[in-house]
Design an enzyme around this catalytic site. Structure first.
Site, PDB file in Angstrom:
ATOM      1  N   ASP A 113       0.815  -1.209   0.000  1.00 22.00           N
ATOM      2  CA  ASP A 113       0.000   0.000   0.000  1.00 22.00           C
ATOM      3  C   ASP A 113       0.851   1.262   0.000  1.00 22.00           C
ATOM      4  OD1 ASP A 113      -2.025  -1.846   0.277  1.00 22.00           O
ATOM      5  OD2 ASP A 113      -2.962  -0.866   1.999  1.00 22.00           O
ATOM      6  N   HIS A 165      -6.319   3.006  -3.884  1.00 20.27           N
ATOM      7  CA  HIS A 165      -6.226   3.217  -2.431  1.00 20.27           C
ATOM      8  C   HIS A 165      -6.688   4.631  -2.078  1.00 20.27           C
ATOM      9  CE1 HIS A 165      -4.934   1.884   1.492  1.00 20.27           C
ATOM     10  NE2 HIS A 165      -3.879   2.668   1.578  1.00 20.27           N
ATOM     11  N   HIS A 265       3.649  -2.464   3.001  1.00 19.34           N
ATOM     12  CA  HIS A 265       3.701  -1.116   2.458  1.00 19.34           C
ATOM     13  C   HIS A 265       4.988  -0.895   1.692  1.00 19.34           C
ATOM     14  CE1 HIS A 265       0.663  -0.768   5.602  1.00 19.34           C
ATOM     15  NE2 HIS A 265       0.177   0.239   4.892  1.00 19.34           N
TER      16      HIS A 265
END
Ligand SMILES: [Zn+2]
Length: 300
Positions: A113, A165, A265
């Site tokens: 992410d 996102h 991430h």
């Protein structure tokens, strides 16, 4: 636009590590999912058993998708030279075989992410995925794509999947339908404009969503997911944790189960840990599911 090769060195922007913020702040009343709590800092660090997630509110099916409205019906970016999907997502956001008898069950979904941030972090992640013949979803923020379209292109060119996102990485569960629609559709638009096709996967920042978020994701043709196995890599800025590779690996393996939807991430220490993480998963008999094999039309 100029494409950067993975190896190309570009100046590293030192991002203030605004703890990517998958905090426990989600609006549970409106998104009672097991996965989001499992993925956050549940003290037990173990995945919660599957709870039925709230069915996404029915989308107003007459509402036109604000984006992706072009005449050329582009192929989804994740997709699907692969033909028939072999997996679906369940209510715990795990990835499970459509046909249990024919398809490998011991898989995990890898996700990264909050990119694209910088080549110095992204390149080793892409290289390590290639080394392990692994595919992943990169859930990107629109404002970052706007700064670094060449990095989005790099992710796409390397055969990885791009997910939505939101534009600003805000808590969508607290926002109006109009704001949510803009946050999602602007990302659809910029991704499509950059790589030629819009995302088909969506993950709300902070795991924060409400009925509108579910409905609008559905309107836009997005499969809504949080996660079911959080690496907690977003809590590791600073020097407190000495061996971040070990910590990330342990966090993931503590919650590991067939179909784990693993949240990581685009962070430097995650990039460093990734080879070890993937090797550990392989040693435990897991393989990495290709997001292109997931039936995105099947929202639990
Ligand atoms: Zn995020």
């Amino acid at each position: 636009m100029r494409r950067l090769s993975a190896a190309a060195a570009i100046p590293v922007l030192l991002y203030a590590l605004s703890a990517c913020g998958h905090s426990n702040s989600e609006d549970r009343a409106s998104l009672p999912t097991a996965a989001s709590s499992a993925g956050t800092q549940a003290p037990s660090a173990s995945a919660s058993p599957a709870l039925p997630s709230a069915p996404a509110a029915e989308a107003a099916s007459s509402a036109p998708a604000a984006s992706a409205s072009s005449e050329e019906s582009a192929e989804p970016s994740s997709a699907a030279d692969n033909g028939v999907p072999l997996y679906r997502m369940n209510a715990n956001y795990d990835i499970v075989p459509i046909d249990k008898d024919k398809t490998e069950r011991k898989v995990v979904l890898l996700t990264f992410d909050d990119g694209p941030k910088d080549s110095t972090t992204l390149a080793p992640i892409l290289d390590t995925l290639d080394k392990h013949h692994a595919k992943a979803i990169f859930f990107v923020n629109g404002y970052r794509v706007k700064k670094h379209p060449e990095l989005l292109q790099e992710i796409f060119d390397r055969g990885q999947t791009i997910g939505n996102h939101s534009w600003d990485h805000i808590q969508l569960g607290k926002e109006s339908a109009d704001t949510i629609r803009k946050q999602l559709s602007d990302v659809q638009d910029i991704v499509k404009a950059t790589v030629g096709s819009p995302p088909v996967f969506f993950r709300p920042p902070h795991g924060s969503g409400n009925a509108d978020t579910h409905a609008i994701a559905k309107e836009l043709g997005l499969l809504y997911m949080t996660w079911s196995d959080g690496s907690l890599d977003w809590e590791m800025s600073g020097d407190k944790i000495k061996d971040k590779t070990a910590a990330i690996t342990r966090n993931i393996t503590d919650q590991l189960h067939a179909g784990s939807n693993i949240l990581m991430h685009e962070l430097s220490w995650t990039a460093e840990a990734l080879d070890s993480v993937l090797t550990t998963l392989e040693d435990k008999g897991y393989s990495f599911v290709d997001p292109g094999l997931i039936d995105v039309s099947d929202q639990p």
